[in-house]
Scaffold this active site. Structure first.
Site, PDB file in Angstrom:
ATOM      1  N   GLU A 137     129.480  60.585 -23.113  1.00 17.36           N
ATOM      2  CA  GLU A 137     130.671  61.234 -22.586  1.00 17.36           C
ATOM      3  C   GLU A 137     131.367  60.342 -21.576  1.00 17.36           C
ATOM      4  O   GLU A 137     130.721  59.601 -20.845  1.00 17.36           O
ATOM      5  CB  GLU A 137     130.274  62.568 -21.925  1.00 17.36           C
ATOM      6  CG  GLU A 137     129.460  63.466 -22.851  1.00 17.36           C
ATOM      7  CD  GLU A 137     128.763  64.615 -22.123  1.00 17.36           C
ATOM      8  OE1 GLU A 137     129.226  65.007 -21.023  1.00 17.36           O
ATOM      9  OE2 GLU A 137     127.763  65.126 -22.645  1.00 17.36           O
ATOM     10  N   GLU A 248     136.582  70.946 -19.297  1.00 17.84           N
ATOM     11  CA  GLU A 248     135.418  71.785 -19.019  1.00 17.84           C
ATOM     12  C   GLU A 248     135.411  72.137 -17.539  1.00 17.84           C
ATOM     13  O   GLU A 248     135.763  71.315 -16.692  1.00 17.84           O
ATOM     14  CB  GLU A 248     134.136  71.030 -19.376  1.00 17.84           C
ATOM     15  CG  GLU A 248     132.860  71.775 -19.019  1.00 17.84           C
ATOM     16  CD  GLU A 248     131.610  70.976 -19.357  1.00 17.84           C
ATOM     17  OE1 GLU A 248     130.515  71.479 -19.071  1.00 17.84           O
ATOM     18  OE2 GLU A 248     131.737  69.845 -19.875  1.00 17.84           O
TER      19      GLU A 248
END
Length: 333
Positions: A137, A248
């Site tokens: 990520e 997120e």
């Protein structure tokens, strides 16, 4: 070390025009650059201070995430009701992927509680969403617990066992090997986009070196930052099975009330350019090491009344989407 090959098509993107609501990737600095540069044959490492460790829930958990990657195939109501993580993402699956790229609009979302965060990133995923998920990520985040402030920072993360024991942010554990002396992991990004004002983007690409098998990360057009060795992973040892892009947040749900932590710009997708945050020119790397537009892009969010996502496609931005939201509101109690 340097990667043996870059994906073909890396520099073929047409420039975004202002008429199309362009904004754009401009020369980006990290705030530490004002204090000097690193000598040759060294890399910048953000200093870990005593206060950083004291903010962590435990030494064992310092620098680690406590959640799973967003699973578009499943919405777990327990996660929503017990301080879970919420997402607004675009994704592709059903093929073998050897990397991904995106241009990401940069903001400074407001965080309600110090133990919450807001991030915008891409995920390179392999395996199932069980206990053996592999994930790489990278993106930007605001995380008071991790960094001790509300600055927007460049970050990376990796795990090979669904965030249980392996992996960490940036270079807080062995794993990611940095080779670049100019960009620091975990360092503040500047400048930041403003509502109805100037917009600033960063571009991130992660791809698998076809010769050595390592996963490399590039920042902008000029900075190859480093790599994740292939031996760290099982499923990602070959290829990824899903790519995700998006935002997120942590929703700590104090007293049963939704957090007001913002995602992206803190505004919903329908507000559009210079108001809502976006990803543009999202691409995947195929088995022939070519960058290309993703096929069959899906979108996912757990609670669209709190954070939403809307995707599209045009000549200037390629495949893109707007995403984000304010969190708690009259529609998101």
């Amino acid at each position: 070390m340097r990667p043996n090959y870059h994906p073909d098509g890396l520099y073929d993107e047409s420039k975004s025009s202002t008429d199309a609501g362009g904004g754009g990737e401009r020369p980006m600095v990290q705030l530490w650059h004002h204090g000097g540069t690193c000598p040759e044959d060294t890399v910048p490492i953000r200093r870990t201070k005593r206060d950083d460790l004291l903010r962590a829930s435990s030494m064992r958990r310092y620098g680690k995430k406590r959640h799973r990657a967003p699973n578009p195939m499943s919405v777990d109501p327990n996660l929503l009701n017990e301080g879970g993580h919420q997402h607004a993402i675009a994704y592709v699956q059903g093929d073998k992927y050897y990397g991904a790229k995106a241009t990401i609009n940069v903001w400074a979302p407001k965080i309600e509680q110090p133990n919450e965060f807001s991030l915008s990133q891409l995920w390179i995923l392999g395996g199932s969403f069980g206990e053996d998920l592999n994930s790489i990520e990278a993106g930007w985040q605001v995380s008071p617990d991790l960094y001790g402030d509300n600055n927007t920072r460049l970050f990376t993360y990796w795990t090979s066992d669904a965030y249980q024991a392996t992996g960490c942010y940036n270079i807080l554990c062995a794993g990611f090997v940095q080779v670049n002396s100019e960009i620091a992991m975990g360092a503040s990004i500047f400048p930041i986009s403003s509502y109805s004002g100037s917009q600033y983007d960063i571009s991130i690409m992660i791809w698998k070196d076809p010769k050595e098998g390592n996963w490399w990360m590039q920042f902008g057009k000029d900075y190859v930052l480093g790599y994740w060795p292939s031996f760290l992973f099982s499923y990602l040892g070959d290829s990824a099975s899903m790519i995700e892009w998006g935002g997120e947040v942590v929703n700590s749900q104090l007293d049963g009330v939704h957090t007001s932590t913002q995602m992206g710009s803190g505004h919903f997708p329908e507000e559009g350019f210079s108001k809502s945050s976006y990803f543009k020119n999202i691409q995947v790397v195929d088995s022939t090491n070519n960058l290309k537009a993703p096929k069959g892009v899906g979108t996912f969010t757990e609670q669209s009344n709190c954070y939403d996502v809307q995707n599209g496609n045009n000549a200037d931005w390629g495949t893109y989407f707007y995403y984000g939201g304010p969190g708690r509101s009259s529609n998101c109690p």
